[in-house]
Design an enzyme around this catalytic site. Structure first.
Site, PDB file in Angstrom:
ATOM      1  CD  GLU A   1      -8.783   4.969  -1.418  1.00  0.00           C
ATOM      2  OE1 GLU A   1      -9.619   4.655  -0.573  1.00  0.00           O
ATOM      3  OE2 GLU A   1      -7.859   5.774  -1.174  1.00  0.00           O
TER       4      GLU A   1
ATOM      5  CG  ASP B   1      -2.274   0.435   1.027  1.00  0.00           C
ATOM      6  OD1 ASP B   1      -2.423   1.544   0.499  1.00  0.00           O
ATOM      7  OD2 ASP B   1      -3.210  -0.311   1.378  1.00  0.00           O
TER       8      ASP B   1
ATOM      9  CG  HIS C   1      -8.887  -1.086   4.405  1.00  0.00           C
ATOM     10  ND1 HIS C   1      -8.835  -0.987   3.029  1.00  0.00           N
ATOM     11  CD2 HIS C   1      -8.343   0.063   4.869  1.00  0.00           C
ATOM     12  CE1 HIS C   1      -8.281   0.166   2.682  1.00  0.00           C
ATOM     13  NE2 HIS C   1      -7.971   0.823   3.786  1.00  0.00           N
ATOM     14  CG  ASP C   2     -11.228   2.361   3.722  1.00  0.00           C
ATOM     15  OD1 ASP C   2     -10.684   2.284   4.835  1.00  0.00           O
ATOM     16  OD2 ASP C   2     -10.648   2.823   2.705  1.00  0.00           O
TER      17      ASP C   2
ATOM     18  CG  ASP D   1      -4.381   5.818   0.864  1.00  0.00           C
ATOM     19  OD1 ASP D   1      -5.347   5.055   1.015  1.00  0.00           O
ATOM     20  OD2 ASP D   1      -4.219   6.856   1.539  1.00  0.00           O
TER      21      ASP D   1
END
Ligand code: TEU
Length: 601
Positions: A276, A111, A353-354, A218
């Site tokens: 993202e 990430d 994960h969000d 990200d």
């Protein structure tokens, strides 16, 4: 340098890169597997489970941030990109992870969090130390404004993602710095070329040189901000802070920056990239990021479907908004079709994960039977879609949201805590109740509880004596890997089979054209997947996916007609119930695939 020769070449006509037909698996390392009894997952724990991932059919592991961090936002606040957060392990563990993945012909991506750093990062420490520090302009500093009473005010009225202003006051130099997320996450200034060069060198080449295969990037569309820093229009009259994503998403230099990143780092290493891309629900704005000829990113995550149920405006995120199946279908179709006729590529995912767990949001957890059936139907949906498939840890065993009965103290995420505290501070009981309800469905915490390996104490995530950092789900005795392994009816075995089938017929499922049928049907979801190119419409391979998204039995459409073939030529390929039961109807939460091609037995 870089990764070994691509070994997972599973492609359309022998020409496509490995990552298109690959199955990616997202690991949230704090919650995957603890090897040393401190209740916090770690790299040796992850390494010990690589065979499990390999057996499942995973081609590439994406590991959420493992870098040194004070953990204000679970590692999305990095204080040193070249060190590992000690509870996760060491650099040597990462080397082992890379080696062990490659030994299994799997890839591994990290990430990359470079929209912001932690306030503890050396760059920020220097930047905040004085106005003439050489790194001052590596971050975004602005003087205060003053209202008519002479009170100091932030430079703009923007509301950040985690509640509160996007500006934090810093006494040392009497200026504000920008932070779109927590005050502990100051935004880097990508307009500064030295800052960009340092990012490329220290956060990217450093890891590519150690053998990682690429990055999930990200907040990739927030690197270029709109330079004028003006107030956002008032869209929430009840607040002094306003949502302002248009001020920091897809700014004027964003494509220049990403193209440069690609040219400088990604391309020379043949590194895969998945960005993202939030707050960009418009295909025309997304395409430039993923068009092959523009050489920016390989693919992005677009969030319209996974965000269904989220409330409006930034402050209303946890005010739950019910939605219908036709809306989910429409969103899905839109983002399946947006690459048609282009050189772009897309991703498939329904968890990360969000967000809350998919089976709790799009499936049915009212009974054990509906839970199992709906999780398999969701598996059928995901594995038949066009694009690179991303699974999130636990999705493959149907992990569910935290129980509704759990108290607010079980929510650890900074976003959940801040939104809840904001509601409490308002003194408005209705708002508190609404926020709690929204959190029980949508909170980021649901996907972050410990992975359920077995019925052992602490679900086999950590030893029985250890205290896991988040509470283990009450249902871990029944929902776990051990219980599902080898059970032909289980969600896990269904995923395993579907991942194989997806690759076997990749020209239909991975690369095929998606055609939605019956868009207004509130209960049954039907789409065609059609091979592209080929000799002509009549010989093209087609699959028809039919899924009952309700508890009641529903009639089945004329399958052969939908497939455009003679009755005899329409074949049953696979179904969530194993065999084709009642031919003319679908049971509650049953999904099937029919096709117009020969099915090997
Ligand atoms: O998320 C970026 C982001 O804006 C959202 O998608 C996020 O889920 C947030 O909850 C919106 O309200 C990324 C990471 O995935 C997330 O975990 C981090 O907290 C965030 O960036 C900051 O680094």
């Amino acid at each position: 340098m870089g990764s070994p020769q691509n070994t997972i070449l599973v492609d359309r006509h022998g020409q496509e890169p490995w990552w298109k037909a690959a199955t990616f698996y997202q690991v949230y390392p704090a919650s995957f597997k603890d090897s040393n009894g401190d209740g916090w997952g770690d790299l040796p724990g992850l390494i010990s489970k690589l065979d499990y991932l390999d057996d499942l059919g995973v081609d590439c592991v994406w590991v959420c941030p493992i870098f040194e961090s004070p953990q204000a936002d679970m590692g999305y606040d990095v204080s040193d990109y070249r060190k590992i957060h000690a509870p996760y392990g060491t650099l040597a563990d990462v080397d082992t992870l890379v080696r062990e993945c490659h030994a299994r012909q799997m890839k591994v991506i990290l990430d990359l969090v470079v929209n912001h750093t932690s306030i503890e990062h050396q760059w920020f420490k220097e930047s905040r130390s004085s106005k003439d520090n050489p790194k001052r302009s590596w971050y975004i500093w602005k003087p205060p404004r003053f209202d008519e009473h002479g009170n100091r005010q932030p430079p703009t009225n923007w509301r950040g993602y985690f509640a509160g202003s996007t500006w934090a006051w810093d006494e040392t130099t009497s200026e504000y710095y920008l932070h779109l997320y927590a005050p502990e996450q100051p935004d880097l200034n990508w307009d500064n070329p030295e800052c960009r060069a340092a990012i490329y060198q220290e956060t990217m080449r450093f890891w590519l040189d150690r053998g990682v295969d690429g990055f999930r990037i990200d907040t990739v569309n927030k690197f270029s901000k709109h330079a004028d820093y003006t107030d956002a229009p008032i869209s929430d009259p009840n607040s002094s802070l306003q949502p302002a994503p248009e001020m920091w998403c897809n700014g004027p230099r964003i494509h220049e920056f990403i193209h440069e990143m690609n040219r400088e780092v990604l391309a020379p290493y043949s590194a895969v990239s998945v960005g993202e891309l939030s707050n960009t629900p418009d295909p025309q704005s997304v395409l430039p990021y993923v068009s092959a000829k523009r050489q920016e990113l390989d693919m992005v995550f677009e969030f319209s479907a996974i965000r269904l149920g989220n409330g409006n405006l930034f402050g209303g995120k946890y005010s739950y908004q019910p939605f219908t199946l036709p809306t989910l279908k429409a969103m899905t179709s839109k983002w399946q079709r947006f690459i048609d006729g282009t050189d772009g590529w897309t991703t498939v995912f329904c968890e990360n994960h969000d967000n809350g767990r998919a089976v709790s949001r799009f499936g049915d957890t009212s009974t054990h039977e509906f839970w199992r059936r709906s999780a398999k139907t969701l598996a059928l949906w995901q594995t038949t879609m066009t694009g690179s498939l991303f699974l999130y840890q636990g999705q493959e065993i149907g992990m569910t949201n935290m129980p509704a009965a759990w108290g607010i103290e079980e929510y650890k995420d900074i976003e959940a805590v801040n939104f809840y505290n904001e509601a409490v501070a308002s003194g408005d009981q209705a708002r508190i109740d609404k926020t709690k309800h929204g959190l029980s469905i949508l909170a980021r915490d649901h996907s972050r509880i410990p992975f359920q390996w077995s019925e052992e104490p602490n679900a086999g995530f950590c030893s029985g004596e250890a205290s896991p950092w988040m509470r283990v789900h009450d249902d871990c005795g029944t929902i776990n890997v051990e219980a599902q392994t080898g059970d032909p009816e289980s969600i896990l075995e269904f995923y395993r089979g579907m991942l194989k089938l997806r690759k076997k017929h990749r020209n239909v499922f991975v690369f095929g054209r998606h055609v939605l049928l019956e868009p207004e049907d509130e209960h049954v979801w039907i789409y065609l997947k059609e091979e592209q190119g080929g000799d002509g419409a009549s010989t093209r391979k087609r699959a028809l996916v039919v899924m009952n998204f309700s508890r009641e039995e529903r009639p089945l459409l004329d399958v052969a007609a939908a497939l455009g073939c003679e009755g005899e030529a329409a074949r049953f390929l696979v179904g969530t119930d194993g065999v084709e039961s009642k031919i003319s109807s679908l049971k509650g939460w049953e999904g099937r695939i029919y096709c117009n091609f020969e099915v090997a037995v």
